[in-house]
Design a protein around this motif. Structure first.
Motif, PDB file in Angstrom:
ATOM      1  N   HIS A  94       0.842  -1.207   0.000  1.00  0.00           N
ATOM      2  CA  HIS A  94       0.000   0.000   0.000  1.00  0.00           C
ATOM      3  C   HIS A  94       0.873   1.252   0.000  1.00  0.00           C
ATOM      4  CE1 HIS A  94      -3.349   2.683   0.927  1.00  0.00           C
ATOM      5  NE2 HIS A  94      -2.567   3.228   1.850  1.00  0.00           N
ATOM      6  N   VAL A  95       1.893   1.261   0.838  1.00  0.00           N
ATOM      7  CA  VAL A  95       2.805   2.411   0.902  1.00  0.00           C
ATOM      8  C   VAL A  95       3.541   2.566  -0.433  1.00  0.00           C
ATOM      9  CG1 VAL A  95       4.892   3.325   1.997  1.00  0.00           C
ATOM     10  CG2 VAL A  95       3.091   2.300   3.405  1.00  0.00           C
ATOM     11  N   GLU A  96       3.972   1.445  -1.017  1.00  0.00           N
ATOM     12  CA  GLU A  96       4.684   1.490  -2.292  1.00  0.00           C
ATOM     13  C   GLU A  96       3.820   2.083  -3.404  1.00  0.00           C
ATOM     14  OE1 GLU A  96       6.585  -1.635  -5.567  1.00  0.00           O
ATOM     15  OE2 GLU A  96       6.094  -2.332  -3.554  1.00  0.00           O
ATOM     16  N   GLU A 102      10.235   3.389  -2.181  1.00  0.00           N
ATOM     17  CA  GLU A 102      11.352   2.815  -1.441  1.00  0.00           C
ATOM     18  C   GLU A 102      10.934   2.378  -0.039  1.00  0.00           C
ATOM     19  OE1 GLU A 102      15.922   3.852   0.008  1.00  0.00           O
ATOM     20  OE2 GLU A 102      14.846   5.213  -1.339  1.00  0.00           O
ATOM     21  N   ASP A 103      10.196   3.220   0.670  1.00  0.00           N
ATOM     22  CA  ASP A 103       9.734   2.859   2.016  1.00  0.00           C
ATOM     23  C   ASP A 103       8.824   1.638   1.961  1.00  0.00           C
ATOM     24  OD1 ASP A 103      11.163   4.925   3.113  1.00  0.00           O
ATOM     25  OD2 ASP A 103       9.441   6.272   3.327  1.00  0.00           O
ATOM     26  N   GLY A 104       7.944   1.606   0.966  1.00  0.00           N
ATOM     27  CA  GLY A 104       7.037   0.479   0.819  1.00  0.00           C
ATOM     28  C   GLY A 104       7.775  -0.821   0.592  1.00  0.00           C
ATOM     29  N   THR A 156      12.689  -8.485  -3.239  1.00  0.00           N
ATOM     30  CA  THR A 156      12.437  -7.089  -2.860  1.00  0.00           C
ATOM     31  C   THR A 156      13.739  -6.349  -2.596  1.00  0.00           C
ATOM     32  OG1 THR A 156      10.343  -7.808  -1.860  1.00  0.00           O
ATOM     33  CG2 THR A 156      11.096  -5.600  -1.329  1.00  0.00           C
ATOM     34  N   VAL A 157      14.728  -7.037  -2.019  1.00  0.00           N
ATOM     35  CA  VAL A 157      16.054  -6.428  -1.818  1.00  0.00           C
ATOM     36  C   VAL A 157      16.673  -6.068  -3.168  1.00  0.00           C
ATOM     37  CG1 VAL A 157      18.412  -6.832  -1.018  1.00  0.00           C
ATOM     38  CG2 VAL A 157      16.471  -7.529   0.411  1.00  0.00           C
ATOM     39  N   PHE A 158      16.494  -6.936  -4.158  1.00  0.00           N
ATOM     40  CA  PHE A 158      16.975  -6.628  -5.512  1.00  0.00           C
ATOM     41  C   PHE A 158      16.310  -5.361  -6.043  1.00  0.00           C
ATOM     42  CE2 PHE A 158      19.103 -10.551  -5.447  1.00  0.00           C
ATOM     43  CZ  PHE A 158      19.838 -10.737  -6.607  1.00  0.00           C
ATOM     44  N   LEU A 159      15.009  -5.228  -5.791  1.00  0.00           N
ATOM     45  CA  LEU A 159      14.303  -4.026  -6.231  1.00  0.00           C
ATOM     46  C   LEU A 159      14.878  -2.776  -5.558  1.00  0.00           C
ATOM     47  CD1 LEU A 159      10.550  -5.171  -6.240  1.00  0.00           C
ATOM     48  CD2 LEU A 159      12.107  -5.007  -8.183  1.00  0.00           C
ATOM     49  N   LEU A 160      15.192  -2.899  -4.267  1.00  0.00           N
ATOM     50  CA  LEU A 160      15.769  -1.770  -3.534  1.00  0.00           C
ATOM     51  C   LEU A 160      17.146  -1.382  -4.083  1.00  0.00           C
ATOM     52  CD1 LEU A 160      14.737  -2.796   0.088  1.00  0.00           C
ATOM     53  CD2 LEU A 160      13.997  -0.725  -1.115  1.00  0.00           C
ATOM     54  N   GLN A 161      17.824  -2.361  -4.697  1.00  0.00           N
ATOM     55  CA  GLN A 161      19.123  -2.091  -5.316  1.00  0.00           C
ATOM     56  C   GLN A 161      18.967  -1.647  -6.777  1.00  0.00           C
ATOM     57  OE1 GLN A 161      22.023  -2.200  -3.548  1.00  0.00           O
ATOM     58  NE2 GLN A 161      20.721  -2.646  -1.773  1.00  0.00           N
ATOM     59  N   GLU A 162      17.710  -1.377  -7.164  1.00  0.00           N
ATOM     60  CA  GLU A 162      17.364  -0.913  -8.515  1.00  0.00           C
ATOM     61  C   GLU A 162      17.650  -1.956  -9.592  1.00  0.00           C
ATOM     62  OE1 GLU A 162      19.056   2.924  -9.225  1.00  0.00           O
ATOM     63  OE2 GLU A 162      18.002   3.842  -7.534  1.00  0.00           O
ATOM     64  N   LEU A 163      17.633  -3.223  -9.190  1.00  0.00           N
ATOM     65  CA  LEU A 163      17.729  -4.330 -10.146  1.00  0.00           C
ATOM     66  C   LEU A 163      16.311  -4.808 -10.419  1.00  0.00           C
ATOM     67  CD1 LEU A 163      20.767  -6.109  -8.465  1.00  0.00           C
ATOM     68  CD2 LEU A 163      20.820  -4.711 -10.542  1.00  0.00           C
ATOM     69  N   GLU A 164      15.560  -3.984 -11.139  1.00  0.00           N
ATOM     70  CA  GLU A 164      14.111  -4.157 -11.284  1.00  0.00           C
ATOM     71  C   GLU A 164      13.731  -5.493 -11.930  1.00  0.00           C
ATOM     72  OE1 GLU A 164      11.659  -2.104 -10.303  1.00  0.00           O
ATOM     73  OE2 GLU A 164      12.989  -0.583  -9.465  1.00  0.00           O
ATOM     74  N   GLU A 165      14.317  -5.801 -13.087  1.00  0.00           N
ATOM     75  CA  GLU A 165      13.911  -7.004 -13.812  1.00  0.00           C
ATOM     76  C   GLU A 165      14.194  -8.271 -13.011  1.00  0.00           C
ATOM     77  OE1 GLU A 165      14.438  -9.136 -18.201  1.00  0.00           O
ATOM     78  OE2 GLU A 165      15.421  -7.225 -17.784  1.00  0.00           O
ATOM     79  N   ALA A 166      15.416  -8.370 -12.464  1.00  0.00           N
ATOM     80  CA  ALA A 166      15.771  -9.549 -11.667  1.00  0.00           C
ATOM     81  C   ALA A 166      14.893  -9.640 -10.421  1.00  0.00           C
ATOM     82  CB  ALA A 166      17.243  -9.488 -11.270  1.00  0.00           C
ATOM     83  N   GLY A 167      14.668  -8.487  -9.772  1.00  0.00           N
ATOM     84  CA  GLY A 167      13.857  -8.477  -8.565  1.00  0.00           C
ATOM     85  C   GLY A 167      12.438  -8.949  -8.796  1.00  0.00           C
ATOM     86  N   GLU A 168      11.821  -8.462  -9.874  1.00  0.00           N
ATOM     87  CA  GLU A 168      10.437  -8.859 -10.168  1.00  0.00           C
ATOM     88  C   GLU A 168      10.347 -10.347 -10.496  1.00  0.00           C
ATOM     89  OE1 GLU A 168       7.727  -7.250  -9.789  1.00  0.00           O
ATOM     90  OE2 GLU A 168       8.423  -5.212  -9.486  1.00  0.00           O
ATOM     91  N   HIS A 169      11.334 -10.889 -11.215  1.00  0.00           N
ATOM     92  CA  HIS A 169      11.318 -12.319 -11.543  1.00  0.00           C
ATOM     93  C   HIS A 169      11.529 -13.178 -10.292  1.00  0.00           C
ATOM     94  CE1 HIS A 169      11.614 -11.105 -15.796  1.00  0.00           C
ATOM     95  NE2 HIS A 169      11.132 -12.315 -16.038  1.00  0.00           N
ATOM     96  N   ILE A 170      12.403 -12.730  -9.398  1.00  0.00           N
ATOM     97  CA  ILE A 170      12.606 -13.469  -8.143  1.00  0.00           C
ATOM     98  C   ILE A 170      11.327 -13.438  -7.300  1.00  0.00           C
ATOM     99  CG2 ILE A 170      13.889 -13.503  -5.960  1.00  0.00           C
ATOM    100  CD1 ILE A 170      16.300 -12.410  -7.567  1.00  0.00           C
ATOM    101  N   LEU A 171      10.663 -12.282  -7.258  1.00  0.00           N
ATOM    102  CA  LEU A 171       9.386 -12.177  -6.538  1.00  0.00           C
ATOM    103  C   LEU A 171       8.359 -13.151  -7.117  1.00  0.00           C
ATOM    104  CD1 LEU A 171       8.993  -8.321  -6.052  1.00  0.00           C
ATOM    105  CD2 LEU A 171       8.957 -10.030  -4.230  1.00  0.00           C
TER     106      LEU A 171
END
Length: 211
Positions: A94-96, A102-104, A156-171
């Protein structure tokens, strides 16, 4: 365990399955489209999971058997921790979506980690439980839910490191691991209920023969 407890466990398991499936579908949509579309479904899915975990905690508390006290303790503790984790996930998403991305994501990563810890406690509860045909499935199901949650936290940690594509696939991978675990748990709880019903029928039959 009384019938009310069994019904709460099975209902909770189905809600957990529905919640994980909803979240996985939403996350898959977000991953494929590379947009925020689908995140609302992830948010709702986590809310449904939290409700399912809460029902399971209440159901486990209705086990009057002193021999299973240690196992029941881990089950109940795990269910409440997992519910807290899912609730935190919902808040984070919700926050995101509505405030700070970033906080979300930070809140979401925390929620997934807490959820993984809760499912791990439930797996310990299954390990300590009496040996039944459902026990193995119970351990596997909770272990997979725990693993999937930790994988989501990593994504989500990957997303925080701005590794969007890898982060979304891991999620996405983590969310589907949880679906598999949740549906294994549905089968485990169904087997547990069937086993207790068979035991009651045998007891009733033996009692009638002895009269």
């Amino acid at each position: 365990m009384d019938h009310a407890g069994e019904e709460l466990l099975i209902t909770g398991a189905w809600l957990l399955g529905l919640g994980t499936l909803s979240a996985a579908i939403g996350q898959t949509h977000a991953t494929v489209t590379r947009t925020k579309k689908g995140k609302e479904l992830v948010l709702k899915g986590n809310g449904i999971e939290a409700l399912g975990n809460s029902l399971q905690a209440v159901g486990r508390s209705k086990d009057p058997n002193p021999a299973s006290a240690e196992s029941t303790y881990y089950y109940i503790l795990g269910c409440w921790i997992e519910a807290a984790g899912n609730t935190t996930n919902s808040v984070g998403i919700h926050v995101e979506l509505n405030e700070s991305e970033e906080d979300g994501r930070r809140i979401d990563a925390l929620g997934s980690s807490v959820q993984g810890l809760g499912a791990a406690f439930e797996a310990v509860g299954a390990y300590l439980a009496a040996d039944t045909p459902a026990r193995g499935l119970d351990m596997i199901g909770n272990s997979l839910v725990s693993l999937g949650s930790i994988v989501e936290a990593i994504g989500t940690v990957f997303l925080l490191q701005e590794l969007e594509e890898a982060g979304e696939h891991i999620l996405m991978i983590g969310s589907w691991i949880q679906v598999i675990g949740a549906f294994i748990l549905i089968r485990a709880f169904s087997m547990e209920a069937e086993n207790e019903e068979d035991g009651e029928r045998r007891t009733f039959s033996f009692y009638n023969r002895g009269r």
